[in-house]
Design a protein around this motif. Structure first.
Motif, PDB file in Angstrom:
ATOM      1  N   HIS A   1       0.840  -1.208   0.000  1.00  0.00           N
ATOM      2  CA  HIS A   1       0.000   0.000   0.000  1.00  0.00           C
ATOM      3  C   HIS A   1       0.874   1.258   0.000  1.00  0.00           C
ATOM      4  O   HIS A   1       0.635   2.185  -0.767  1.00  0.00           O
ATOM      5  N   ARG A   2       1.879   1.292   0.844  1.00  0.00           N
ATOM      6  CA  ARG A   2       2.778   2.449   0.917  1.00  0.00           C
ATOM      7  C   ARG A   2       3.565   2.614  -0.391  1.00  0.00           C
ATOM      8  O   ARG A   2       3.734   3.732  -0.871  1.00  0.00           O
ATOM      9  N   ILE A   3       4.036   1.522  -0.923  1.00  0.00           N
ATOM     10  CA  ILE A   3       4.788   1.566  -2.186  1.00  0.00           C
ATOM     11  C   ILE A   3       3.910   2.145  -3.282  1.00  0.00           C
ATOM     12  O   ILE A   3       4.318   3.028  -4.045  1.00  0.00           O
ATOM     13  N   TYR A   4       2.675   1.664  -3.370  1.00  0.00           N
ATOM     14  CA  TYR A   4       1.770   2.142  -4.409  1.00  0.00           C
ATOM     15  C   TYR A   4       1.450   3.624  -4.215  1.00  0.00           C
ATOM     16  O   TYR A   4       1.431   4.396  -5.173  1.00  0.00           O
ATOM     17  N   ARG A   5       1.199   4.038  -2.976  1.00  0.00           N
ATOM     18  CA  ARG A   5       0.909   5.450  -2.714  1.00  0.00           C
ATOM     19  C   ARG A   5       2.092   6.334  -3.095  1.00  0.00           C
ATOM     20  O   ARG A   5       1.911   7.409  -3.658  1.00  0.00           O
ATOM     21  N   ARG A   6       3.302   5.886  -2.783  1.00  0.00           N
ATOM     22  CA  ARG A   6       4.488   6.674  -3.162  1.00  0.00           C
ATOM     23  C   ARG A   6       4.588   6.775  -4.681  1.00  0.00           C
ATOM     24  O   ARG A   6       4.954   7.817  -5.223  1.00  0.00           O
ATOM     25  N   TYR A   7       4.252   5.690  -5.374  1.00  0.00           N
ATOM     26  CA  TYR A   7       4.268   5.699  -6.843  1.00  0.00           C
ATOM     27  C   TYR A   7       3.270   6.725  -7.385  1.00  0.00           C
ATOM     28  O   TYR A   7       3.611   7.577  -8.213  1.00  0.00           O
ATOM     29  N   VAL A   8       2.041   6.661  -6.920  1.00  0.00           N
ATOM     30  CA  VAL A   8       1.003   7.579  -7.405  1.00  0.00           C
ATOM     31  C   VAL A   8       1.380   9.027  -7.079  1.00  0.00           C
ATOM     32  O   VAL A   8       1.258   9.919  -7.929  1.00  0.00           O
ATOM     33  N   ASP A   9       1.860   9.262  -5.869  1.00  0.00           N
ATOM     34  CA  ASP A   9       2.283  10.615  -5.493  1.00  0.00           C
ATOM     35  C   ASP A   9       3.408  11.107  -6.397  1.00  0.00           C
ATOM     36  O   ASP A   9       3.433  12.277  -6.789  1.00  0.00           O
ATOM     37  N   ALA A  10       4.357  10.233  -6.735  1.00  0.00           N
ATOM     38  CA  ALA A  10       5.479  10.617  -7.594  1.00  0.00           C
ATOM     39  C   ALA A  10       4.995  10.962  -8.997  1.00  0.00           C
ATOM     40  O   ALA A  10       5.480  11.927  -9.608  1.00  0.00           O
ATOM     41  N   VAL A  11       4.032  10.213  -9.518  1.00  0.00           N
ATOM     42  CA  VAL A  11       3.484  10.493 -10.851  1.00  0.00           C
ATOM     43  C   VAL A  11       2.788  11.860 -10.846  1.00  0.00           C
ATOM     44  O   VAL A  11       2.995  12.671 -11.754  1.00  0.00           O
ATOM     45  N   VAL A  12       1.988  12.122  -9.820  1.00  0.00           N
ATOM     46  CA  VAL A  12       1.282  13.407  -9.732  1.00  0.00           C
ATOM     47  C   VAL A  12       2.285  14.546  -9.601  1.00  0.00           C
ATOM     48  O   VAL A  12       2.173  15.572 -10.286  1.00  0.00           O
TER      49      VAL A  12
END
Length: 165
Positions: free
Chosen positions: A10-21
């Motif tokens: 979950h944390r990995i995915y959130r960091r990914y989405v935040d980085a894309v944004v």
């Protein structure tokens, strides 16, 4: 392949989405555009052309905000308005082929393209199939979730006496 715990995933995915944004915001800033403008250009690039109403729907903007967005993009020479061939009351928004509006596209998109390209190059063709399958399915899931949220955010219709319809 290692097993990732659910909370770590979950944390990995959130960091990914935040980085894309965050990269999208930095890209828009580097291009001298609003983030919404850059997203609208991407939508138009994928669609080819849309009515102003369709563009509003796909960007999540009101019709008034979409008109202002189109005005900004048109002033930069990035889009043009055209009359709808079947309904002259509608306006078609078309991306201007090859127009950059003074944006150095490689300077804006190059850093992410190079870095993400290097990441993708480290995967096997079979792994890439899984990744691209995920991207396709996740995009559809996000669109469905967006529509669900937009539907839930709309107030329920009421009758003149105040009762729900």
């Amino acid at each position: 392949m290692s097993t990732v715990r659910r909370e770590d995933a979950h944390r990995i995915y959130r960091r990914y989405v935040d980085a894309v944004v965050l990269n999208g915001q930095a890209s828009a800033e580097a291009a001298g555009l609003h983030t919404t403008d850059l997203r609208a250009l991407s939508v138009l690039d994928l669609a080819g052309s849309l009515t102003s109403g369709e563009l509003a729907e796909r960007t999540g903007l009101t019709t008034g905000a979409t008109t202002r967005l189109i005005d900004r993009l048109e002033r930069r020479g990035l889009v043009r308005r055209a009359v709808h061939p079947a309904d002259r009351r509608k306006v078609i928004i078309e991306p201007v082929a090859g127009a950059t509006g003074g944006v150095d596209v490689e300077a804006v998109a190059g850093p992410a393209r190079r870095r993400v390209g290097a990441v993708l190059a480290s995967y096997t063709p079979e792994q890439l199939e899984v990744l691209y399958d995920y991207f396709e399915q996740a995009a559809a899931a996000y669109h469905e979730a967006t529509e669900e949220l937009r539907g839930a955010a709309r107030p329920a219709a009421v009758t003149p006496d105040g009762a729900p319809e």
